[in-house]
Design a protein around this motif. Structure first.
Motif: not given
Lengths: 293, 405
Positions: B250-277
């Motif tokens: 299954q694929r996750l769609a982070g419909l509202l993700v900020f750069i701070n969230d990506v930073h907090a998650l780390g790239l290993k967990t966040a990689q591949g997410l498609v986001i709009s900013e």
């Protein structure tokens, strides 16, 4: 296939298990609160902040000192317990003879200070903590991550061990006697103030232990404690202030009830525990396992 | 008769002239109140950083507008509409605040929109997302600056449907913002021929998502849409990886993700997410220069989120309009803001529609793999840039009462 209340039984089992896992955290935290309240008569509001500090010490150790999770599980509670001893010696000690409210206000003030300091230093989004037990097992009705399984087992052991020490051993008997009649116990040559300090340290250590356990699941975050502590207080109130077994049983029990609410009416999952608290207080003001003093 | 008319017109001209002369800066200060979440789950993406951005905008403007001083106040609304409404009423009634800025958490923003409309004050929204703020709840003096739920759905939602994500399950934060994001995304899913298989609504600021994730997993939907934000999104993504949801196909769609969230998650967990900013610090020299300046003042650590960058833009544009209008009276300023084009490091040739919607480019981004990230905060690849005129909801579809059909 038969369905129970509109959901398949597999899903129900899964949710029950998840409820048990969340209940493990409630139980560990409310246990520490119950020990501190039962033996010191202090409503320790800093408990949530100490849980958060436990997680942060673990994160700090991993990030900068290369201390892994398993070592942190022992080191972090000790570090936070020492900070608890300092807090007790400098401040709390002076409040034992006063009303509960003074202790509550003092510890609440410390929550604001601790959380504010960590927020200033580390921000509110939190820090990631590597999962030490990645992967999991498919139980047929759900995928159980190894780590969550470990949480339940570890917390059950800790809770039962604490209950055993306080209710069934000689040390526990001293502790209980020391709170009932400190003067008499002192007459037997036992250092009651030190015993009380160490009890507080133990309760705080339990909170920090839960914090380390939570670090890989939740974000290590300055507010992680205050999100949880209100629920934990409700658990303690429902179980009966100061009752050790009460806090363990209600901790796990309410975790399960909350888990089921998340399936049937998720919107209410944040409030269901307080509804139960209200009902319990109306019917049994001393809590389910409490005795009227 | 002729004489009467000319007398009347002279009188009218006189009234207008004095009107213009008295229309000036009230109480000799332009006060901007930045209100947001200073301590909770949205504090990193808005919070003190937004206050800093507003102060930088004032400083860059020269510290004075139309010869009068500018003051920036701030407050914490704790994500609670009642607290937010109280702060704003107090600001306006006792401290003569002229403009309210930022205000994340759509439920709070909707309350503030009502107050600023009633009391005729400017409302510069950077933090809130609900597209209702320029729809049925639009206001003549409310400008929705940075992004909205429609644009997010139009970016991330549409892109994922195009990539074959035709069945969705939503994890929705149970308040105005989550509902709006879920509604707007569902619309694009259905238009693209997809199906929404289910929804679970969780309380704002939930720590444990395992139960909701298990329900999403059981739905067998291809995409799990996260209609939440900040700490809630971080915990959802983190726990989804723990429960092997992405590994299970299954694929996750982070419909509202900020750069701070990506930073907090780390790239290993966040990689591949498609986001709009609408903003990424590393887009061009101008965005890099601003972000560097911001980070230096922000305890030297974090680059600005799109909300914080938006606060800078909105406050700057507001001051320009006050200068041009020569008054801080809200309706006159709002009119000026809509006349002037927006041009700053973040927005090129932006404009404000009559419903208060700022039309700006939106970027569709993808989170990099850990090995692709070469320097600090090098987190995104730009997939496409959607021009402002296409990114936002067409004027006629919003249902804003100010728009005459």
């Amino acid at each position: 296939m038969f369905e129970l209340l509109g959901i398949p039984p597999q899903a129900l089992f899964g949710q029950l298990l998840l409820g048990l896992i969340n209940g493990a955290f409630y139980a560990m935290l409310s246990l520490g609160l119950a020990v501190i309240f039962g033996l010191l008569n202090v409503i320790n509001f800093t408990h949530g902040a100490q849980y958060m500090m436990g997680a942060f010490v673990a994160w700090f150790g991993l990030q900068f000192l290369g201390i892994n999770y398993w070592v942190a599980l022992i080191v972090s509670p000790i570090v936070v317990a020492i900070s608890g001893v300092i807090l007790e010696q400098l401040f709390l000690k002076r409040l034992y003879h006063l009303d509960h409210l003074y202790g509550l206000l003092l510890t609440f003030g410390f929550v604001l200070i601790f959380e504010g300091m960590f927020r200033y230093g580390f921000g509110s989004s939190g820090q990631p903590y590597e999962n030490p037990l990645p992967g999991g097992v498919n139980l047929g009705f759900m995928f159980l991550p190894w780590y969550r399984g470990w949480v339940v087992v570890a917390s059950l052991i800790i809770c039962l061990a604490t209950w055993f020490i306080i209710e069934k051993t000689k040390l526990g008997a001293y502790l209980r006697a020391g709170t009932e009649n400190p003067t008499l116990v002192r007459a037997f040559g036992i250092n009651v103030p030190r015993m009380i300090t160490l009890t507080y340290a133990f309760g705080v250590g339990l909170a920090a232990f839960a914090g380390v356990m939570a670090a890989p699941i939740y974000q290590v975050n300055p507010t992680m404690g205050s999100n949880l502590i209100i629920v934990v207080f409700a658990v303690v109130v429902i179980g009966g202030m100061g009752s050790i077994m009460g806090s363990i049983v209600t901790g796990f029990g309410l975790g399960v009830i909350e888990g089921l609410t998340k399936v049937f009416y998720p919107q209410a999952s944040a409030t269901v525990i307080f509804v139960i608290m209200t009902i319990v207080l109306l019917v049994r003001p001393a809590g389910l396992f409490g005795t009227q003093r | 008769m002729k004489q009467t008319i000319s007398m009347l017109s002279t009188a009218a001209a006189f009234v207008f002239a004095t009107g213009a002369a008295t229309a000036q800066i009230s109480d000799d200060t332009v006060k901007i109140g930045v209100m947001n979440d200073q301590s909770g789950l949205y504090a990193d993406i808005t919070g003190p950083g937004s206050v800093l951005a507003a102060r930088m905008a004032v400083e860059d403007f020269g510290g004075k507008v139309a010869g009068k001083s500018i003051e920036v106040l701030f407050a914490d609304h704790q994500n609670k509409p009642d607290i937010g409404a109280n702060v704003v009423r107090q600001w306006i009634d006792t401290q003569q605040v002229d403009a309210i800025a930022d205000v994340p958490t759509s439920s709070v923003a909707l309350a503030v929109q009502e107050i600023t409309r009633e009391k005729n004050r400017m409302f510069l929204m950077s933090g809130p997302a609900s597209s209702d703020l320029t729809g049925k709840a639009c206001s003549e003096t409310g400008i929705h600056w940075t992004y909205d739920t429609y644009a997010l759905a139009n970016g991330t939602g549409k892109a994922l449907v195009k990539q074959g994500g035709d069945s969705w399950f939503f994890l929705t934060a149970d308040y105005a913002f989550g509902h709006a994001l879920e509604r707007d995304t569902s619309k694009f899913v259905q238009e693209g021929g997809g199906k929404v298989l289910g929804v679970v609504r969780h309380p704002l600021s939930t720590a444990d998502f395992s139960s909701f994730l298990l329900q999403a997993q059981a739905s067998k939907a291809k995409i799990i849409g996260l209609a939440n934000a900040g700490g809630d999104t971080i915990n959802s993504i983190k726990q989804a990886s723990e429960f092997g949801i992405v590994a299970g196909g299954q694929r996750l769609a982070g419909l509202l993700v900020f750069i701070n969230d990506v930073h907090a998650l780390g790239l290993k967990t966040a990689q591949g997410l498609v986001i709009s900013e609408s903003f990424y610090w590393d887009l061009n020299d101008e965005t890099r220069a601003f972000s560097k300046r911001f980070a230096e003042k922000n305890k030297g650590n974090m680059v600005p989120s799109m909300i914080q960058a938006g606060v800078y833009g909105a406050v700057s544009h507001y001051l320009k309009a006050v200068q041009a209008a020569g008054t801080d009276e809200a309706k006159a300023v709002a009119k000026k803001m809509k006349e002037l084009p927006i041009n700053d490091f973040m927005t090129k040739n932006g404009s404000i529609r009559e419903d208060g919607r700022v039309l700006r480019d939106m970027h569709l981004l993808q989170v990099k793999k850990p090995e692709e990230s070469k320097y600090k905060y090098d987190y995104y690849k730009v997939l496409t840039t959607v021009p402002g005129t296409e990114a936002f909801r067409p004027l006629a579809q919003g249902g804003c009462p100010l728009v005459k059909s």
